[in-house]
Motif scaffolding. Structure first.
Motif, PDB file in Angstrom:
ATOM      1  N   THR A  53      34.663  34.472  53.038  1.00  0.00           N
ATOM      2  CA  THR A  53      33.488  34.417  52.174  1.00  0.00           C
ATOM      3  C   THR A  53      32.908  35.821  52.050  1.00  0.00           C
ATOM      4  O   THR A  53      32.597  36.458  53.057  1.00  0.00           O
ATOM      5  CB  THR A  53      32.433  33.455  52.751  1.00  0.00           C
ATOM      6  N   ILE A  54      32.786  36.305  50.813  1.00  0.00           N
ATOM      7  CA  ILE A  54      32.259  37.648  50.561  1.00  0.00           C
ATOM      8  C   ILE A  54      30.792  37.561  50.148  1.00  0.00           C
ATOM      9  O   ILE A  54      29.978  38.382  50.517  1.00  0.00           O
ATOM     10  CB  ILE A  54      33.090  38.351  49.456  1.00  0.00           C
ATOM     11  N   LYS A  55      30.455  36.527  49.388  1.00  0.00           N
ATOM     12  CA  LYS A  55      29.109  36.403  48.833  1.00  0.00           C
ATOM     13  C   LYS A  55      28.455  35.138  49.385  1.00  0.00           C
ATOM     14  O   LYS A  55      29.121  34.136  49.599  1.00  0.00           O
ATOM     15  CB  LYS A  55      29.233  36.300  47.306  1.00  0.00           C
ATOM     16  N   SER A  56      27.153  35.207  49.621  1.00  0.00           N
ATOM     17  CA  SER A  56      26.429  34.005  50.035  1.00  0.00           C
ATOM     18  C   SER A  56      26.418  33.000  48.881  1.00  0.00           C
ATOM     19  O   SER A  56      26.314  33.385  47.723  1.00  0.00           O
ATOM     20  CB  SER A  56      24.977  34.356  50.396  1.00  0.00           C
ATOM     21  N   HIS A  57      26.519  31.720  49.225  1.00  0.00           N
ATOM     22  CA  HIS A  57      26.500  30.682  48.194  1.00  0.00           C
ATOM     23  C   HIS A  57      25.495  29.615  48.593  1.00  0.00           C
ATOM     24  O   HIS A  57      25.492  29.156  49.725  1.00  0.00           O
ATOM     25  CB  HIS A  57      27.886  30.052  48.042  1.00  0.00           C
ATOM     26  N   VAL A  81      31.313  41.618  59.192  1.00  0.00           N
ATOM     27  CA  VAL A  81      30.250  42.551  59.575  1.00  0.00           C
ATOM     28  C   VAL A  81      29.744  43.370  58.385  1.00  0.00           C
ATOM     29  O   VAL A  81      28.581  43.764  58.332  1.00  0.00           O
ATOM     30  CB  VAL A  81      30.740  43.467  60.726  1.00  0.00           C
ATOM     31  N   ASP A  82      30.608  43.639  57.399  1.00  0.00           N
ATOM     32  CA  ASP A  82      30.205  44.464  56.253  1.00  0.00           C
ATOM     33  C   ASP A  82      29.161  43.789  55.366  1.00  0.00           C
ATOM     34  O   ASP A  82      28.560  44.441  54.524  1.00  0.00           O
ATOM     35  CB  ASP A  82      31.427  44.811  55.377  1.00  0.00           C
ATOM     36  N   PHE A  83      28.970  42.468  55.545  1.00  0.00           N
ATOM     37  CA  PHE A  83      28.050  41.747  54.660  1.00  0.00           C
ATOM     38  C   PHE A  83      26.812  41.255  55.405  1.00  0.00           C
ATOM     39  O   PHE A  83      26.220  40.248  55.043  1.00  0.00           O
ATOM     40  CB  PHE A  83      28.780  40.566  54.016  1.00  0.00           C
ATOM     41  N   SER A  84      26.409  41.998  56.439  1.00  0.00           N
ATOM     42  CA  SER A  84      25.280  41.534  57.247  1.00  0.00           C
ATOM     43  C   SER A  84      23.962  41.538  56.465  1.00  0.00           C
ATOM     44  O   SER A  84      23.057  40.775  56.760  1.00  0.00           O
ATOM     45  CB  SER A  84      25.146  42.364  58.528  1.00  0.00           C
ATOM     46  N   TYR A  85      23.842  42.426  55.440  1.00  0.00           N
ATOM     47  CA  TYR A  85      22.617  42.420  54.633  1.00  0.00           C
ATOM     48  C   TYR A  85      22.508  41.106  53.859  1.00  0.00           C
ATOM     49  O   TYR A  85      21.420  40.521  53.766  1.00  0.00           O
ATOM     50  CB  TYR A  85      22.593  43.602  53.661  1.00  0.00           C
ATOM     51  N   GLU A  86      23.625  40.638  53.298  1.00  0.00           N
ATOM     52  CA  GLU A  86      23.649  39.337  52.603  1.00  0.00           C
ATOM     53  C   GLU A  86      23.164  38.236  53.552  1.00  0.00           C
ATOM     54  O   GLU A  86      22.383  37.376  53.174  1.00  0.00           O
ATOM     55  CB  GLU A  86      25.084  39.003  52.167  1.00  0.00           C
ATOM     56  N   VAL A  87      23.654  38.283  54.788  1.00  0.00           N
ATOM     57  CA  VAL A  87      23.288  37.260  55.773  1.00  0.00           C
ATOM     58  C   VAL A  87      21.790  37.322  56.068  1.00  0.00           C
ATOM     59  O   VAL A  87      21.118  36.295  56.130  1.00  0.00           O
ATOM     60  CB  VAL A  87      24.108  37.429  57.075  1.00  0.00           C
ATOM     61  N   SER A  88      21.255  38.542  56.217  1.00  0.00           N
ATOM     62  CA  SER A  88      19.836  38.680  56.562  1.00  0.00           C
ATOM     63  C   SER A  88      18.935  38.123  55.463  1.00  0.00           C
ATOM     64  O   SER A  88      17.903  37.523  55.740  1.00  0.00           O
ATOM     65  CB  SER A  88      19.488  40.151  56.832  1.00  0.00           C
ATOM     66  N   ARG A  89      19.327  38.280  54.191  1.00  0.00           N
ATOM     67  CA  ARG A  89      18.545  37.738  53.078  1.00  0.00           C
ATOM     68  C   ARG A  89      18.567  36.205  53.109  1.00  0.00           C
ATOM     69  O   ARG A  89      17.553  35.552  52.880  1.00  0.00           O
ATOM     70  CB  ARG A  89      19.101  38.209  51.728  1.00  0.00           C
ATOM     71  N   SER A 197      20.929  37.521  43.644  1.00  0.00           N
ATOM     72  CA  SER A 197      20.897  37.517  42.184  1.00  0.00           C
ATOM     73  C   SER A 197      22.281  37.833  41.650  1.00  0.00           C
ATOM     74  O   SER A 197      23.090  38.473  42.332  1.00  0.00           O
ATOM     75  CB  SER A 197      19.882  38.541  41.653  1.00  0.00           C
ATOM     76  N   VAL A 198      22.553  37.360  40.456  1.00  0.00           N
ATOM     77  CA  VAL A 198      23.826  37.654  39.784  1.00  0.00           C
ATOM     78  C   VAL A 198      23.521  38.036  38.339  1.00  0.00           C
ATOM     79  O   VAL A 198      22.482  37.665  37.796  1.00  0.00           O
ATOM     80  CB  VAL A 198      24.801  36.446  39.811  1.00  0.00           C
ATOM     81  N   TYR A 199      24.435  38.786  37.746  1.00  0.00           N
ATOM     82  CA  TYR A 199      24.267  39.154  36.339  1.00  0.00           C
ATOM     83  C   TYR A 199      25.207  38.314  35.494  1.00  0.00           C
ATOM     84  O   TYR A 199      26.418  38.294  35.717  1.00  0.00           O
ATOM     85  CB  TYR A 199      24.549  40.637  36.118  1.00  0.00           C
ATOM     86  N   ASN A 200      24.634  37.592  34.552  1.00  0.00           N
ATOM     87  CA  ASN A 200      25.405  36.785  33.619  1.00  0.00           C
ATOM     88  C   ASN A 200      25.431  37.523  32.277  1.00  0.00           C
ATOM     89  O   ASN A 200      24.362  37.760  31.700  1.00  0.00           O
ATOM     90  CB  ASN A 200      24.734  35.404  33.471  1.00  0.00           C
ATOM     91  N   VAL A 205      19.942  38.404  33.912  1.00  0.00           N
ATOM     92  CA  VAL A 205      19.873  38.297  35.373  1.00  0.00           C
ATOM     93  C   VAL A 205      19.465  36.882  35.795  1.00  0.00           C
ATOM     94  O   VAL A 205      18.486  36.340  35.294  1.00  0.00           O
ATOM     95  CB  VAL A 205      18.879  39.323  35.951  1.00  0.00           C
ATOM     96  N   GLU A 206      20.248  36.314  36.698  1.00  0.00           N
ATOM     97  CA  GLU A 206      19.902  35.019  37.295  1.00  0.00           C
ATOM     98  C   GLU A 206      19.546  35.268  38.754  1.00  0.00           C
ATOM     99  O   GLU A 206      20.362  35.790  39.516  1.00  0.00           O
ATOM    100  CB  GLU A 206      21.089  34.057  37.212  1.00  0.00           C
ATOM    101  N   THR A 207      18.318  34.937  39.131  1.00  0.00           N
ATOM    102  CA  THR A 207      17.884  35.152  40.521  1.00  0.00           C
ATOM    103  C   THR A 207      17.924  33.835  41.288  1.00  0.00           C
ATOM    104  O   THR A 207      17.574  32.782  40.765  1.00  0.00           O
ATOM    105  CB  THR A 207      16.449  35.721  40.574  1.00  0.00           C
ATOM    106  N   TYR A 208      18.372  33.921  42.536  1.00  0.00           N
ATOM    107  CA  TYR A 208      18.351  32.773  43.447  1.00  0.00           C
ATOM    108  C   TYR A 208      17.138  32.960  44.353  1.00  0.00           C
ATOM    109  O   TYR A 208      17.022  33.986  45.026  1.00  0.00           O
ATOM    110  CB  TYR A 208      19.617  32.718  44.288  1.00  0.00           C
ATOM    111  N   PHE A 209      16.236  31.997  44.317  1.00  0.00           N
ATOM    112  CA  PHE A 209      14.997  32.175  45.068  1.00  0.00           C
ATOM    113  C   PHE A 209      14.628  30.893  45.799  1.00  0.00           C
ATOM    114  O   PHE A 209      15.091  29.806  45.470  1.00  0.00           O
ATOM    115  CB  PHE A 209      13.858  32.585  44.127  1.00  0.00           C
ATOM    116  N   ARG A 210      13.786  31.067  46.782  1.00  0.00           N
ATOM    117  CA  ARG A 210      13.235  29.941  47.523  1.00  0.00           C
ATOM    118  C   ARG A 210      11.718  29.955  47.307  1.00  0.00           C
ATOM    119  O   ARG A 210      11.067  30.965  47.561  1.00  0.00           O
ATOM    120  CB  ARG A 210      13.580  30.098  49.015  1.00  0.00           C
TER     121      ARG A 210
END
Length: 249
Positions: A53-57, A81-89, A197-200, A205-210
């Motif tokens: 898994t490269i991107k959070s889903h 380990v390279d994607f720890s910022y994704e995990v922290s978000r 967020s992803v760019y469509n 821009v589509e943002t994923y938010f809580r």
């Protein structure tokens, strides 16, 4: 609000996170037989090819437990380990985390790194001992390691096999019982945390938010605090297997 649970799955690479997410989706009836495939949440070709898994889903599931209906919001995070910022978000958007440990490989470096991130954010940790069906599994020794790391009881550890579906019902019950419900105020002004967020190319821009406080409606004017800019929310909705438009969240 009391029937909502926000949780993520954290683990070292190749400890079975994405397979466990697949089984949770199966068990809650979030996917049809036609939609089923391995690594269901991994949308990139590279993720499927390499089995990582490269991107959070993020995905929302409905589940009925003891006669009450719950909404479970899951974020499947990268284990590398390279994607720890994704995990922290992702961790910042949750109240609980499934800590998945391979019964054959035991606790690895990235497991500990992600665990500390979760503990810093006061997440409720649910330890899951995965792959107990493997011939090379050593559940007793690995359970000792988990108890030493977390300071939990042996009874807190859920033995599971994401491949066969063992322990999935127990995991869902633990999420409902142990993960706290969100504590926001529905009638307060809107506050939301963007965790991805992803760019469509067709929609922008589509943002994923809580949503932390209040609610957000379609076509509502919103302000991004980090940039100070105002935008119109053209469409709002929840993430099922596909995007699911709603009038209000």
């Amino acid at each position: 609000m009391k029937h909502i649970r926000n949780f993520c799955i954290i683990a070292h690479i190749d400890h079975g996170k994405s397979t466990l997410a697949d089984r949770l989706l199966d068990f809650t009836g979030s996917v049809t037989d036609r939609e089923k495939q391995e690594q269901l949440l991994d949308s990139m070709d590279l993720e499927r090819e390499r089995g990582i898994t490269i991107k959070s889903h993020a995905i929302q599931m409905d589940y009925e437990y003891e006669g009450e209906k719950y909404v479970l919001n899951l974020i499947d995070t990268p284990g590398h380990v390279d994607f720890s910022y994704e995990v922290s978000r992702s961790i910042a958007a949750c109240e609980g985390a499934l800590l998945v440990v391979d019964a054959a490989q035991s606790i690895q470096a990235q497991t500990i790194s992600n665990l500390y991130l979760a503990l810093e954010n006061d997440l409720e940790i649910i330890p899951v001992l995965n792959k107990v069906d493997l011939p090379s599994a050593n559940p007793e020794v690995v359970s000792d390691d988990i108890v030493d790391l977390l300071g939990c009881e042996y009874s807190d550890i859920i033995p599971a096999s994401a491949k066969t579906g063992l322990g999935i019902e127990e995991i869902l019950a633990a999420i409902i019982k142990k993960v706290p419900a969100p504590s926001g105020k529905v009638d307060a002004p809107l506050r939301a945390l963007i965790f991805d967020s992803v760019y469509n190319p067709f929609r922008g821009v589509e943002t994923y938010f809580r949503v932390i406080n209040g609610s957000i409606k379609k076509n509502q004017n919103i302000k991004f605090v980090a940039t100070g800019k105002n935008y119109s929310a053209d469409e709002v909705g929840t993430l099922r297997l596909k995007q699911f438009p709603r009038e209000e969240i």
